[in-house]
Design a protein around this motif. Structure first.
Motif, PDB file in Angstrom:
ATOM      1  N   VAL A 239      29.712  80.535 -12.894  1.00  0.00           N
ATOM      2  CA  VAL A 239      30.653  80.046 -12.036  1.00  0.00           C
ATOM      3  C   VAL A 239      30.269  80.775 -10.656  1.00  0.00           C
ATOM      4  O   VAL A 239      30.285  79.945  -9.489  1.00  0.00           O
ATOM      5  N   VAL A 240      29.945  82.094 -10.725  1.00  0.00           N
ATOM      6  CA  VAL A 240      29.450  82.711  -9.378  1.00  0.00           C
ATOM      7  C   VAL A 240      27.988  82.226  -8.988  1.00  0.00           C
ATOM      8  O   VAL A 240      27.961  81.884  -7.903  1.00  0.00           O
ATOM      9  N   LEU A 241      27.096  81.761  -9.733  1.00  0.00           N
ATOM     10  CA  LEU A 241      26.093  81.142  -9.540  1.00  0.00           C
ATOM     11  C   LEU A 241      25.987  79.987  -9.018  1.00  0.00           C
ATOM     12  O   LEU A 241      25.510  79.682  -7.983  1.00  0.00           O
ATOM     13  N   ILE A 242      27.113  79.178  -9.598  1.00  0.00           N
ATOM     14  CA  ILE A 242      27.295  77.702  -9.074  1.00  0.00           C
ATOM     15  C   ILE A 242      27.695  77.730  -7.295  1.00  0.00           C
ATOM     16  O   ILE A 242      27.514  77.167  -6.647  1.00  0.00           O
ATOM     17  N   ALA A 243      28.736  78.780  -7.386  1.00  0.00           N
ATOM     18  CA  ALA A 243      29.180  78.810  -5.947  1.00  0.00           C
ATOM     19  C   ALA A 243      28.138  79.489  -4.968  1.00  0.00           C
ATOM     20  O   ALA A 243      28.242  78.981  -3.924  1.00  0.00           O
ATOM     21  N   LEU A 244      27.402  80.362  -5.543  1.00  0.00           N
ATOM     22  CA  LEU A 244      26.191  80.862  -4.473  1.00  0.00           C
ATOM     23  C   LEU A 244      25.451  79.760  -4.320  1.00  0.00           C
ATOM     24  O   LEU A 244      24.841  79.290  -3.101  1.00  0.00           O
ATOM     25  N   ALA A 245      25.158  78.853  -5.170  1.00  0.00           N
ATOM     26  CA  ALA A 245      24.151  77.617  -4.955  1.00  0.00           C
ATOM     27  C   ALA A 245      24.814  76.737  -3.981  1.00  0.00           C
ATOM     28  O   ALA A 245      23.996  76.235  -3.073  1.00  0.00           O
ATOM     29  N   GLY A 246      25.934  76.496  -4.268  1.00  0.00           N
ATOM     30  CA  GLY A 246      26.940  75.723  -3.279  1.00  0.00           C
ATOM     31  C   GLY A 246      26.844  76.319  -1.824  1.00  0.00           C
ATOM     32  O   GLY A 246      26.534  75.355  -0.707  1.00  0.00           O
ATOM     33  N   THR A 247      27.092  77.401  -1.714  1.00  0.00           N
ATOM     34  CA  THR A 247      27.073  78.142  -0.441  1.00  0.00           C
ATOM     35  C   THR A 247      25.536  77.795   0.411  1.00  0.00           C
ATOM     36  O   THR A 247      25.684  77.693   1.448  1.00  0.00           O
ATOM     37  N   ALA A 248      24.448  78.185  -0.620  1.00  0.00           N
ATOM     38  CA  ALA A 248      23.387  78.191   0.130  1.00  0.00           C
ATOM     39  C   ALA A 248      23.027  76.647   0.658  1.00  0.00           C
ATOM     40  O   ALA A 248      22.436  76.400   1.677  1.00  0.00           O
ATOM     41  N   LEU A 249      23.436  75.649  -0.205  1.00  0.00           N
ATOM     42  CA  LEU A 249      23.261  74.311   0.098  1.00  0.00           C
ATOM     43  C   LEU A 249      24.049  73.804   1.418  1.00  0.00           C
ATOM     44  O   LEU A 249      23.540  73.286   2.162  1.00  0.00           O
ATOM     45  N   GLU A 250      25.156  74.216   1.464  1.00  0.00           N
ATOM     46  CA  GLU A 250      26.090  74.086   2.668  1.00  0.00           C
ATOM     47  C   GLU A 250      25.568  74.841   3.771  1.00  0.00           C
ATOM     48  O   GLU A 250      25.618  73.967   5.122  1.00  0.00           O
ATOM     49  N   LYS A 251      24.841  75.952   3.593  1.00  0.00           N
ATOM     50  CA  LYS A 251      24.149  76.626   4.758  1.00  0.00           C
ATOM     51  C   LYS A 251      22.823  75.588   5.210  1.00  0.00           C
ATOM     52  O   LYS A 251      22.573  75.656   6.504  1.00  0.00           O
ATOM     53  N   HIS A 252      22.184  75.315   4.257  1.00  0.00           N
ATOM     54  CA  HIS A 252      21.137  74.546   4.634  1.00  0.00           C
ATOM     55  C   HIS A 252      21.277  73.197   5.350  1.00  0.00           C
ATOM     56  O   HIS A 252      20.923  72.917   6.273  1.00  0.00           O
ATOM     57  N   CYS A 253      22.395  72.701   4.906  1.00  0.00           N
ATOM     58  CA  CYS A 253      23.047  71.211   5.513  1.00  0.00           C
ATOM     59  C   CYS A 253      23.601  71.605   7.078  1.00  0.00           C
ATOM     60  O   CYS A 253      23.140  70.784   7.894  1.00  0.00           O
ATOM     61  N   LEU A 254      24.175  72.507   7.043  1.00  0.00           N
ATOM     62  CA  LEU A 254      24.544  73.084   8.516  1.00  0.00           C
ATOM     63  C   LEU A 254      23.438  73.179   9.543  1.00  0.00           C
ATOM     64  O   LEU A 254      23.434  73.131  10.622  1.00  0.00           O
ATOM     65  N   THR A 255      22.347  73.840   8.986  1.00  0.00           N
ATOM     66  CA  THR A 255      20.799  74.169   9.744  1.00  0.00           C
ATOM     67  C   THR A 255      20.582  72.783   9.865  1.00  0.00           C
ATOM     68  O   THR A 255      20.072  72.648  11.201  1.00  0.00           O
ATOM     69  N   LEU A 256      20.179  71.994   9.048  1.00  0.00           N
ATOM     70  CA  LEU A 256      19.760  70.719   9.446  1.00  0.00           C
ATOM     71  C   LEU A 256      20.597  69.569  10.449  1.00  0.00           C
ATOM     72  O   LEU A 256      20.047  69.040  11.233  1.00  0.00           O
ATOM     73  N   ARG A 257      21.833  69.947  10.275  1.00  0.00           N
ATOM     74  CA  ARG A 257      22.696  69.369  11.130  1.00  0.00           C
ATOM     75  C   ARG A 257      22.510  69.739  12.731  1.00  0.00           C
ATOM     76  O   ARG A 257      22.563  69.062  13.785  1.00  0.00           O
TER      77      ARG A 257
END
Length: 99
Positions: free
Chosen positions: A12-30
């Protein structure tokens, strides 16, 4: 039993960290896209200003008066006009597009 619980919590922690990393990457691209759109708008505004200035300077009234006074010549320049001016800047892309 404890091993399964610990593995589930880690998953669960690894999935949450992966989601956070993806969200950060999406925000950087935006943010990058927003910056590029802003640059495009600035360049379009500059283009419209330069076109307006070219139209104002190319009106017959502004060309005939200096021609009649003799301060404006109709001879061709020695060097082409386009070579004497620097090229306008292109969009400043911060990242190269994926190929």
């Amino acid at each position: 039993m404890f091993f399964r619980f610990g593995a589930a919590v880690c998953l669960v922690v690894l999935i949450a960290l992966a989601g956070t990393a993806l969200e950060k990457h999406c925000l950087t691209l935006r943010r990058t896209i927003s910056h590029q759109e802003y640059q495009k708008e600035v360049l379009l505004e500059r283009l419209s200003e330069l076109r307006l200035e070219a139209q104002r300077k190319g009106t017959p009234a502004s060309l005939l008066t200096p021609l009649e006074e003799g301060t404006f010549s109709l001879e061709r320049p020695e060097k082409p006009i386009r070579e004497s001016f620097p090229r306008p800047p292109l969009l400043n892309w911060s990242q190269r597009p994926e190929e």
